[in-house]
Each structure stands twice: as structure tokens, then as C-alpha cells.
Enzyme design. Structure first.
Site, short mmCIF file in Angstrom:
data_model
loop_
_atom_site.label_atom_id
_atom_site.label_comp_id
_atom_site.label_asym_id
_atom_site.label_seq_id
_atom_site.Cartn_x
_atom_site.Cartn_y
_atom_site.Cartn_z
N GLU A 264 0.92 -1.08 0.12
CA GLU A 264 -0.03 0.08 -0.07
C GLU A 264 0.60 1.10 -0.17
O GLU A 264 1.08 1.97 0.98
CB GLU A 264 -1.13 0.00 0.83
N HIS B 274 -8.14 -9.59 0.00
CA HIS B 274 -7.50 -8.07 0.47
C HIS B 274 -6.02 -7.94 1.40
O HIS B 274 -5.87 -9.55 1.79
CB HIS B 274 -8.01 -6.87 1.16
N GLU B 275 -4.89 -7.33 1.68
CA GLU B 275 -3.42 -8.02 1.74
C GLU B 275 -2.84 -8.82 1.38
O GLU B 275 -3.22 -10.21 1.86
CB GLU B 275 -3.44 -7.91 3.62
N HIS C 259 -17.37 -10.83 4.38
CA HIS C 259 -16.60 -10.87 4.45
C HIS C 259 -15.84 -11.45 5.58
O HIS C 259 -16.50 -11.77 6.24
CB HIS C 259 -17.03 -9.63 4.87
N GLU D 225 -9.81 3.77 0.45
CA GLU D 225 -9.30 3.47 1.86
C GLU D 225 -9.30 4.84 2.64
O GLU D 225 -9.05 5.01 3.79
CB GLU D 225 -9.88 1.50 2.84
#
Ligand code: NOJ
Ligand code: CA
Length: 665
Positions: A175, A447-448, A377, A472
């Protein structure tokens, strides 16, 4: 003439001076332009690469240092074993281009040791018209069975310092902004690592098919030279292996234009074909979600008076999705475990039990009745031990309602509290999750992630990844939100490795809870990003209230996430990008143009449109008074009739954009 005459003599002199034999172990690209050669030099194997007669990589190292040994494997011979070639076209399950040509020449060269207990390693090289990939293969052999790699000694020796775009190894989850420095100023970088090598010459180093191995990073190692640094295990070992086995492919795109750089399919071609027989349940699409308002702190993930994931709230989202043709709804904070410090207490997460104000069964049935998918999620805070202990129960539950999507989260720099998130351990754990998901017909938005390397070709249920400094950061980042130039860089670093779940879609630019931070674009740029930034799942991240009554929302409804073909028409990395894509399911074209902090006027020829056909161009532009700092919401809509003979002039505001749908008449 003079130059040509002297070249062979010079070559011999250089070879003699450096003690390198001129070996004929070479393979060229199908068009003959790129030549990849392996030879022995000063007692070690090296490779070198040229394009159109010009050297691109000078002698670059190959090989390994194994555990328990002080020096690299002592190869003394490099001998050609076999040659092969291929020219085939295959169809993607989803992607930026429906059909992919896989056209290469291949050679396999055996590197062998001598003496007491000699070992050998094969190097398999494939050269395409736009670059190459090579990988090491450890055949079954007497003197090499179980082994551990302490160092992979691959290097990329360009011989001169050049400008590069790259991501810091030290920034978690990739990121980071793209850094633009000389290669010599890099500390340790991720790949894709993109080099601006001069006018109309781009290189990008990456890897393909990272399977049961550690991710490759790069660090400078002398003038114009980078060497591979594999992500280690906590005990310092890089890779545990057992022959026979292969490494990922080390790839270099060698492009003559920015469009060719973005279009390269080397990474995908070097992955295995899809292993899933039935892919009918894998569908690209758009999703909205209870997400942005959590990041903006209107609601909480955890249960309490401001809990976001309530039954009522979620049903409002489902209704909005159904009414607007949005295929799915993401809900974060629905499940037990968000209380307190969830990163530390990740074993508190349940992936089957909801908070009391979230009626899981009712919501799943309601969504199914409306033809809306839920993106369920699963934040597991990189605790795969805990996640895998529930994975079958969870996936069985979700698929029992006909739901096919999850979003995973790996927030925690160490996986299972011990191993780096892109070392061999993490790579294997992630694969286990994707394979398990496929068994239950579940698609993953990861994600990640570990940096993508094209595994989504083999497992197309791995539909998209974060691994990017996404939206985000525009909600809460103390330094104020992502820089305007960021999105003009992303397609040419991280974007070269596959789909990016950036999650744009802001229409309401206010951020009362974090006034120091904002989305640093105009609204028109938000729209254009749906074309410029590729993902097979795209989020419309704002609260549905923000889209109510907005003409510009039509573009988000219309824009596809699956393409017949894609072209970066023009770009300067870090300044602006213009991308055009044709819908996979219609004859419509879409165009997105975005700029950095500078307003600019861009002109584009519409020659990508079908010759002779007429189109209605539906154009969403920055308003005359738009600018990202004070007036981002100003957007205008107009229609005009166009053909492939026309040009379109686009006036972009500061951090502005232009989004166009071309509807064939
Ligand atoms: C980070 C993810 O990228 C983000 O999308 C998510 O909302 C949070 N983690 C919580 O899981
Ligand atoms: Ca710039």
C-alpha cells in the site's frame, strides 16, 4: 557500416577480457528481435539479452546457494537440452482481453556441477515478442532430494542506471505510492518493477506463477544492476524444496510503447491453464457495500449503538443493488469478533455467527430472492490457522444460499504471528484458501494479498486483489488521502500483475469525521477510473444515498467489468492515462482519461471504434468550474455522434477525468 564491421571484433575482445566463452546457447523471440543467451562466464552461468541487436541485459547471474553450503552451487557447464515453440490462442474466463495469444520460442539449458556429488538444475527460457520469462527446474536426481534455498542468485544487469517506478518492500501490503527514482536509489523493492529506459522503451521485471516458493523482491547490486531477494521464513531460509520442482518464472517485459507495456500477457501465459471444469458460477460484476461509511466512521464494524451491519441497513443496500443492476452487496462487520482489538484477538472471529442485529438467514434469503449476490466479508487478520479451522463450515453455509463471493482480509504484517505475508508459508496458505473456495464455488476478493503473479488464470475464482494503496486511505489517512498522481501510476506498476480492487465510486466528497482527509479527485475522475483501473469485481463504494438522482451514476451502472479487448491509448506515468476497452458482451466501447494534480487538455483519436460504424458518445466531463480541491462534484453530461474518423478533445480539471461510453447505433 563502420559500426557493424567493428561489432564482432569488439565482442570477441570483450569476451576474451572477461574470460567468457562465446556460447551458442541462445533462443530468439518469434519475430527474431529479442535474443536470450546463456553462457559460462568466469566459471559461473550467466544470461544476457538483446533486442534489435542492442544489449538490454549484460551478463546476469543465475543459480542458488543452498542451506549448509558457503558458496553458490558450482555449475561448470551450461548445455542445451531441448528446444520448443508454441503459437496458440486461448480464451480467458474473464479479463482485460478475451483472447490471449501465447507465442514463444523455448530452450532448456542444463547447468551442471562436476566432481564428487554433482547436481544439476535446468533453466527453461521462453522468449516472446514483448519479453521473456525463465525459470529453474530441479529434476529428480541422486544428489539433490530434500533441500533448502538460502539465496536465489538471479540478477538483472542492465549495465546503466535508469529511472524506475517501484514500491517499497518495507510498506505493508504493497500500500505504497509508486516511487520514481533512479534504480540505484531503490532500497528493496517489490515487483512489478518498471523502468523508463528512454523514448519508447519500457521494461518491467516481475514473476509468474508464484507457487510453493517465496516472493521475489529486488535490491540494487552495482551500477544498473538489481538482484533478487526472496522473502525469508522466520528462520532465515528462503525456500524449502524437494526435487523434482520448479521455481516461479522470472519475467521481463520489453515494450516499445506504454500501450505495449500494459498489454503484455507474458505473466498470464506463464501460468497454468484454468483447472476448474465448471466456471459458470464465476461472474465479473459490480458491488456496493457497507464499507466506506465504516471507514469514514459513521458506523462501526463492532456491535453497539453505531453498528453498521444491521438487517435493516443491509436490506436497504440489497434493494438499491436490485433496482440499479448492481450484482452484489458487501457487508463488513456482520460477524462476531470485531470487538476490542481484533488484530490481536483474531481467534474471536466467527465466520458463521452473526451479531444479534444482523439476521444472517433473512438477509441471505432476501438477497437471493432479489437476484443479488452477497460478498461475505471474512477478515481473518492473517490468522490462517483459525480461519482454516472454520473454512469448510463457513463456505458450506454461504454456498447453501447460492452465494458465490467472499472478500478476505489479512490485516497483520505477520501471517499466523510468525511468517511474512509473501514468504513460502503465506503463499501456500493463500493457495489452500483459494482451492478450498473453488470446491464450494466461491470467488475470492483477496485483501492484503501476496503480490499477484497470474494464479487467477489457473484459479479464476481468485477474482481480484487489493495489494494497492486503495481508496480506504482517502477516508482516514492523516497525511490527507491519496495523492492525485497515484492513479496515473497504478496501472503501470501494481496493475501489470492483475486486477486491482481499489474501490472507487465517491460522489459525496465530504468527510466530517476526518476533515483532514479526503478523496483527491473530481467526480468525473472517479468515473473514468472504472475504465483506467482494471478489476473483474468493481466497487461503487459510496453510500447509495450519494448516488440517488445523479445522472453520473448511470456510467457506473453501464460500465462493464469484463472486456473483449483493452488498450492504453496514451499515458505518461505519473501524469495522465487514456484507456479504451470494448465490452465483452456488447459492441460498446468505453474510454477513461485521468490526470494528476495538473489540469490538462487531452485529444484522442477514436480510431479504435469499428470503421464505418456510428456511435453515440455519452460523455461525462469535469464541469468548467471543477477542481479536485474545492469543487470536485461539478460534472457535465453530453452526447455526440462519432465515428472512428473523429477525435475527442477532453478538458480535464486538476485531478480530473473524462469517462465515455460509445454506444453503437
Ligand atoms: C483492510 C481492507 O483492505 C478493508 O477493505 C477492510 O475494510 C478492512 N481491512 C477491515 O477488514
Ligand atoms: Ca505528475
Amino acid at each position: 557500416m563502420k559500426h557493424r564491421f567493428f561489432t564482432p571484433i569488439l565482442l570477441v575482445m570483450i569476451l576474451l577480457a572477461s574470460g567468457c566463452k562465446d556460447s551458442k546457447t541462445a533462443v530468439t523471440s518469434p519475430d527474431g528481435e529479442i535474443r536470450f543467451e546463456i553462457s559460462m562466464c568466469n566459471g559461473a552461468p550467466v544470461y544476457s539479452v538483446s533486442k534489435a541487436g542492442e544489449q538490454v541485459l549484460d551478463n546476469s547471474a543465475m543459480g542458488f546457494t543452498l542451506k549448509g553450503e558457503d558458496s553458490p552451487m558450482a555449475f561448470v557447464k551450461a548445455e542445451l537440452v531441448s528446444r520448443d515453440s508454441k503459437d496458440e490462442t486461448w480464451e480467458q474466463v474473464w479479463g482485460e482481453d478475451r483472447f490471449v495469444r501465447n507465442n514463444y520460442n523455448e530452450m532448456t539449458v542444463r547447468l551442471s556441477e562436476e566432481g564428487g556429488n554433482p547436481r544439476h538444475v535446468d533453466v527453461v527460457v521462453r522468449v516472446f515478442d514483448d519479453g521473456f520469462g525463465f525459470r529453474y527446474s530441479f529434476p529428480e536426481q541422486e544428489n539433490l532430494k530434500e533441500f533448502a534455498i538460502m539465496e536465489e542468485n538471479t540478477s538483472f544487469n542492465f549495465g546503466k542506471d535508469m529511472k524506475a517506478w517501484w514500491l517499497h518492500r518495507s510498506v505493508p501490503y504493497y500500500e505504497d505510492y509508486g516511487n520514481n527514482t533512479l534504480m540505484s536509489q531503490v532500497d528493496t523493492a517489490h515487483t512489478p518493477f518498471t523502468i523508463e529506459a528512454g523514448e519508447n522503451r519500457y521494461y518491467a521485471i516481475h514473476e509468474a506463477n508464484l507457487t510453493d516458493y517465496a516472493k521475489m523482491n529486488l535490491t540494487p547490486d552495482g551500477e544498473g544492476k538489481l538482484r533478487a531477494v526472496l522473502t525469508p521464513w522466520s528462520d532465515g531460509t528462503k525456500v524449502y524444496a524437494s526435487a523434482p520442482c520448479v521455481t516461479p518464472w522470472r519475467t521481463l517485459i520489453m515494450a516499445d510503447s506504454i500501450g505495449e507495456l500494459a498489454a503484455s500477457k507474458i505473466m498470464l501465459n506463464l501460468n497454468e491453464p484454468c483447472v476448474l471444469e465448471d466456471v459458470s458460477w464465476i461472474r465479473p460484476g459490480k458491488y456496493i457495500g457497507i464499507w466506506w461509511t465504516l471507514h469514514k466512521d459513521f458506523y462501526t464494524w463492532y456491535y453497539g449503538p453505531r453498528h453498521g451491519a444491521t438487517t435493516e441497513h443491509t436490506m436497504r443496500y440489497i434493494d438499491f443493488a436490485a433496482e440499479n443492476g448492481i450484482s452484489a452487496v458487501l457487508v463488513e462487520g456482520w460477524n462476531k469478533g470485531w470487538d476490542g482489538n481484533w488484530m490481536k484477538n483474531s481467534t474471536g472471529f466467527s465466520f458463521t455467527e452473526a451479531y444479534p442485529d444482523y439476521d444472517f438467514d433473512k438477509i441471505m434469503k432476501y438477497a437471493a430472492s432479489k437476484g443479488v449476490q452477497m460478498v461475505i466479508h471474512n477478515e481473518y487478520a492473517a490468522d490462517t490457522e483459525h480461519y482454516l479451522s472454520q473454512i469448510h463450515d463457513a463456505y458450506k453455509l454461504y454456498s447453501s444460499y447460492g452465494m458465490h463471493y467472499i472478500k478476505t482480509g489479512n490485516v497483520n504484517v505477520l501471517m499466523d504471528g510468525k511468517e511474512q505475508h509473501d514468504g513460502q508459508y503465506a503463499v501456500n496458505r493463500r493457495r489452500q484458501i483459494v482451492e478450498t473456495a473453488a470446491q464450494y464455488q466461491i470467488c475470492v476478493d483477496e485483501h492484503e494479498p501476496a503480490m499477484p503473479t497470474g494464479i487467477h488464470r489457473t484459479y479464476p475464482n481468485l477474482m481480484t486483489y487489493e495489494g494497492i494503496r486503495g481508496q480506504e486511505h482517502d477516508a482516514w489517512e492523516p497525511e490527507g488521502g491519496n495523492k492525485p498522481e497515484h492513479m496515473t501510476v497504478c496501472p503501470f506498476i501494481r496493475g501489470l500483475s492483475g486486477p486491482m480492487d481499489y474501490t472507487f465510486g465517491t460522489f459525496d466528497f465530504s468527510n466530517p469525521n476526518y476533515p483532514f482527509c479526503r478523496v483527491n479527485t473530481t467526480l468525473a475522475k472517479q468515473l473514468a477510473q472504472y475504465v483506467v483501473i482494471y478489476s473483474s469485481l468493481q466497487m461503487a463504494s459510496d453510500d447509495p444515498y450519494a448516488y440517488q438522482g445523479q445522472k453520473a451514476f448511470d456510467f457506473i451502472k453501464d460500465v462493464p467489468c469484463d472486456w473483449h479487448e483493452s488498450h492504453v491509448l496514451d499515458a505518461v506515468i505519473g501524469d495522465y492515462v487514456i484507456t479504451a476497452r470494448r465490452d465483452r458482451n456488447s459492441e460498446d466501447w468505453y474510454l477513461g482519461a485521468i490526470t494528476d494534480e495538473n489540469a490538462r487538455t487531452l485529444t484522442v483519436r477514436l480510431s479504435f471504434l469499428e470503421p464505418g460504424a456510428e456511435y453515440t458518445a455519452q460523455v461525462y466531463r469535469d464541469g468548467e468550474d471543477a477542481n479536485y480541491e474545492n469543487n470536485p462534484e461539478s460534472v457535465t453530461y453530453s452526447e455526440q455522434s462519432v465515428t472512428s474518423e473523429d477525435t475527442l478533445e477532453m478538458k480535464l480539471a486538476t485531478s480530473g477525468g473524462c469517462a465515455v461510453r460509445f454506444v453503437k447505433k
